[in-house]
Design an enzyme around this catalytic site. Structure first.
Site, short mmCIF file in Angstrom:
data_model
loop_
_atom_site.label_atom_id
_atom_site.label_comp_id
_atom_site.label_asym_id
_atom_site.label_seq_id
_atom_site.Cartn_x
_atom_site.Cartn_y
_atom_site.Cartn_z
N HIS A 1 28.77 38.49 49.82
CA HIS A 1 30.15 38.04 50.06
C HIS A 1 30.68 38.76 51.30
O HIS A 1 30.29 39.89 51.60
CB HIS A 1 30.97 38.41 48.82
CG HIS A 1 32.36 37.87 48.79
ND1 HIS A 1 33.38 38.42 49.51
CD2 HIS A 1 32.89 36.84 48.11
CE1 HIS A 1 34.50 37.75 49.26
NE2 HIS A 1 34.23 36.78 48.43
N ASP B 1 27.91 45.19 44.28
CA ASP B 1 29.10 44.33 44.22
C ASP B 1 29.07 43.61 42.87
O ASP B 1 28.27 42.70 42.66
CB ASP B 1 29.05 43.32 45.38
CG ASP B 1 30.14 42.27 45.28
OD1 ASP B 1 30.27 41.48 46.23
OD2 ASP B 1 30.86 42.22 44.25
N GLN C 1 31.24 39.38 40.36
CA GLN C 1 30.86 38.21 39.57
C GLN C 1 30.07 38.61 38.33
O GLN C 1 29.68 37.77 37.52
CB GLN C 1 30.02 37.24 40.44
CG GLN C 1 29.75 35.87 39.83
CD GLN C 1 31.00 35.09 39.50
OE1 GLN C 1 31.99 35.15 40.24
NE2 GLN C 1 31.01 34.36 38.41
N LYS D 1 39.30 38.38 38.20
CA LYS D 1 38.16 37.54 37.80
C LYS D 1 37.73 37.79 36.36
O LYS D 1 36.81 37.14 35.87
CB LYS D 1 36.97 37.77 38.75
CG LYS D 1 37.19 37.13 40.11
CD LYS D 1 36.07 37.42 41.09
CE LYS D 1 34.76 36.91 40.68
NZ LYS D 1 34.07 36.11 41.71
N CYS E 1 33.21 32.43 50.88
CA CYS E 1 33.13 33.72 51.59
C CYS E 1 31.69 34.18 51.74
O CYS E 1 31.39 35.39 51.66
CB CYS E 1 33.97 34.79 50.90
SG CYS E 1 35.69 34.39 50.75
C1 LIG Z 1 30.55 38.42 44.60
C2 LIG Z 1 31.97 38.67 45.09
N1 LIG Z 1 32.21 39.76 45.85
C3 LIG Z 1 33.45 40.03 46.31
C4 LIG Z 1 34.51 39.20 46.01
C5 LIG Z 1 35.87 39.56 46.57
O1 LIG Z 1 36.77 39.80 45.50
P1 LIG Z 1 38.33 39.95 45.87
O2 LIG Z 1 38.70 38.67 46.54
O3 LIG Z 1 39.00 40.13 44.54
O4 LIG Z 1 38.41 41.14 46.79
C6 LIG Z 1 34.32 38.07 45.21
C7 LIG Z 1 35.48 37.18 44.85
N2 LIG Z 1 35.12 35.81 44.62
C8 LIG Z 1 35.65 34.91 45.57
C9 LIG Z 1 37.15 34.77 45.52
O5 LIG Z 1 37.37 33.35 45.80
N3 LIG Z 1 36.17 32.65 45.64
C10 LIG Z 1 35.13 33.52 45.41
O6 LIG Z 1 33.99 33.22 45.12
C11 LIG Z 1 33.02 37.78 44.75
O7 LIG Z 1 32.77 36.70 43.98
#
Ligand SMILES: Cc1ncc(COP(=O)(O)O)c(CN[C@@H]2CONC2=O)c1O
Length: 419
Positions: free
Chosen positions: A136, A213, A216, A239, A377
């Site tokens: 991400h 990380d 998820q 989440k 992302c």
């Molecule tokens: C694997 C992973 N890492 C980091 C983040 C970043 O989290 P924050 O936004 O809370 O800092 C997300 C958020 N998931 C994103 C948020 O929107 N869509 C997604 O898949 C994620 O799924």
């Protein structure tokens, strides 16, 4: 059946009864809404049960106050709730105690905290950070920026055609100049579950740190940071049934102890004089200013809810739904699915031939089906997949097979439209 009483769970989420399809310019329901909601966008954010909202409401109505043990009763009550939220999170993820649990705004800030403290003081020119093609932006861009500043190198471990991490490639890229190995526990785009304990072991064989990380992963399966032996582990409250505005950086106590502070100011100091300042104990050294107090109360209630349901049962429910969605989508030869069929987190990313993900998700929305279309992302990963975007359906403890059937029917409608 996966042992979850989904109907009973759904009673705790009023939003799941929403009708949609009407005027979206005014927040909330209106008389023009005429379509049931099928919410399959949980990897973006999960919904919030009454129990979490009620806990936060009770805080604001009954013991709202600033923390850090002001002398009066309300401050004492709020301070205890805020401090004990750290204990609750520590127990939930298998940390040794509150000293290892820093509250941040979100996962993204947790990565930035480590980059600005460990990175700017420990990462040397010529060293490298090993991460992967499926990360991400929260971690990937953070390491890119840090390594540029420090004259270090970012290395990206490749994925295979099933969306698994190429572990031989990882071993070849981790060497004695590797300072950090940073990997996602469960990919938010592929659903791939990475062997983070094994990856951490490889990092430690080369005296490198391991940052996992878990954004998820923590919401969707049992996580024990001690068993993984990660040096840092990050995730977000929104989440995992919690509110937005609060995330968690887990760090081994001895590492956090040795790091300089990230944001400075009130609450994180022990003594300030004109000549300089000394710092509070852990974790407070990393929590400058007035913290997310109501959010910490909400996160505690979210963990209570998740533990009541059971993380193993949630993991089973999610993988069952993901498998069902995968197999139903795989029935069509004009659909490309990304990520492995086996052992995947509760999400499925896919594309329908000749229909852009944005157009598809718009048609799905017309049918009440909420999915995410775009790059999630993970733009470099989409470059590797060779597509500009994907449509992602992501599930949680309150979703049902029937909602997946609605997804499939809406995809079929889109197919007819664009045929
Ligand atoms: C694997 C992973 N890492 C980091 C983040 C970043 O989290 P924050 O936004 O809370 O800092 C997300 C958020 N998931 C994103 C948020 O929107 N869509 C997604 O898949 C994620 O799924």
């Amino acid at each position: 059946a996966t042992g979850l009483d989904v109907e009973a769970i759904r009673e705790d989420f009023p939003i799941l009864d929403r009708q949609i399809g009407g005027d979206v310019t005014a927040p909330g329901p209106d008389e023009t809404d005429d379509t049931p909601l099928y919410y399959l966008d949980n990897a973006a954010t999960s919904h919030t049960p009454r129990q979490v909202v009620e806990a936060m409401t009770e805080y604001y109505y009954e013991y709202n106050s600033n923390v850090h043990r002001g002398i009066h009763s309300l401050s004492q009550e709020a301070s205890v709730a805020y401090e004990e939220a750290h204990d609750r999170v520590a127990a939930f993820v298998g940390a040794d105690g509150r000293e290892e649990i820093v509250f941040t705004k979100n996962t993204t800030e947790a990565f930035n905290l480590v980059a600005y403290t460990w990175g700017l003081t420990e990462l040397e020119p010529g060293e490298n950070v090993v991460t992967t093609q499926m990360e991400h932006h929260a971690s990937l861009v953070t390491w890119q920026q840090l390594c540029e500043k420090q004259g270090a190198e970012v290395r990206y471990v490749e994925i295979d055609e099933d969306g698994h991490l190429d572990m031989d490639d990882l071993r070849s890229k981790v060497d004695d100049d590797t300072a950090m190995v940073s990997t996602v526990h469960v990919s938010n785009t592929l659903g791939t579950v990475n062997p983070v304990a094994e990856i951490t072991e490889i990092a430690h064989e080369h005296d490198a740190l391991s940052f996992v990380d878990g954004a998820q992963a923590v919401p969707t399966r049992p996580v024990d940071v001690g068993a993984i032996d990660a040096d840092f582990y990050a995730f977000s409250g929104h989440k995992m049934l919690g509110p937005t505005g609060i995330g968690v950086l887990y760090g081994k106590e001895r590492l956090l102890e040795a790091l300089p502070p990230f944001l400075v100011g009130g609450a994180m100091i022990r003594r300030v004089e004109f000549e300089g300042a000394t710092w509070e104990d852990l974790p407070w050294k990393f929590e400058a200013g007035t913290p997310p107090i109501a959010e910490a109360v909400g996160l505690t209630a979210a963990i209570d809810y998740l533990e009541e349901v059971g993380m193993a049962a949630i993991e089973r429910h999610e993988s069952e739904l993901a498998r069902y969605a995968y197999d139903r989508l795989a029935e069509f030869d004009d659909i490309e699915i990304y990520g492995p069929r086996e052992e995947r987190g509760g999400l499925v990313g896919f594309n329908l031939d000749s229909v852009h993900a944005h157009d598809l998700s718009s048609i799905l929305d017309d049918h009440g089906v909420a999915v995410r279309a775009g790059d999630h992302c993970t733009q470099p990963l989409h470059d590797v997949l060779g597509v500009p975007a994907s449509t992602r359906a992501s599930f949680y403890l309150y979703n049902t097979r029937e909602e997946i059937d609605e997804l499939i029917d809406a995809v079929d409608t889109a197919r007819q439209l664009f045929a």
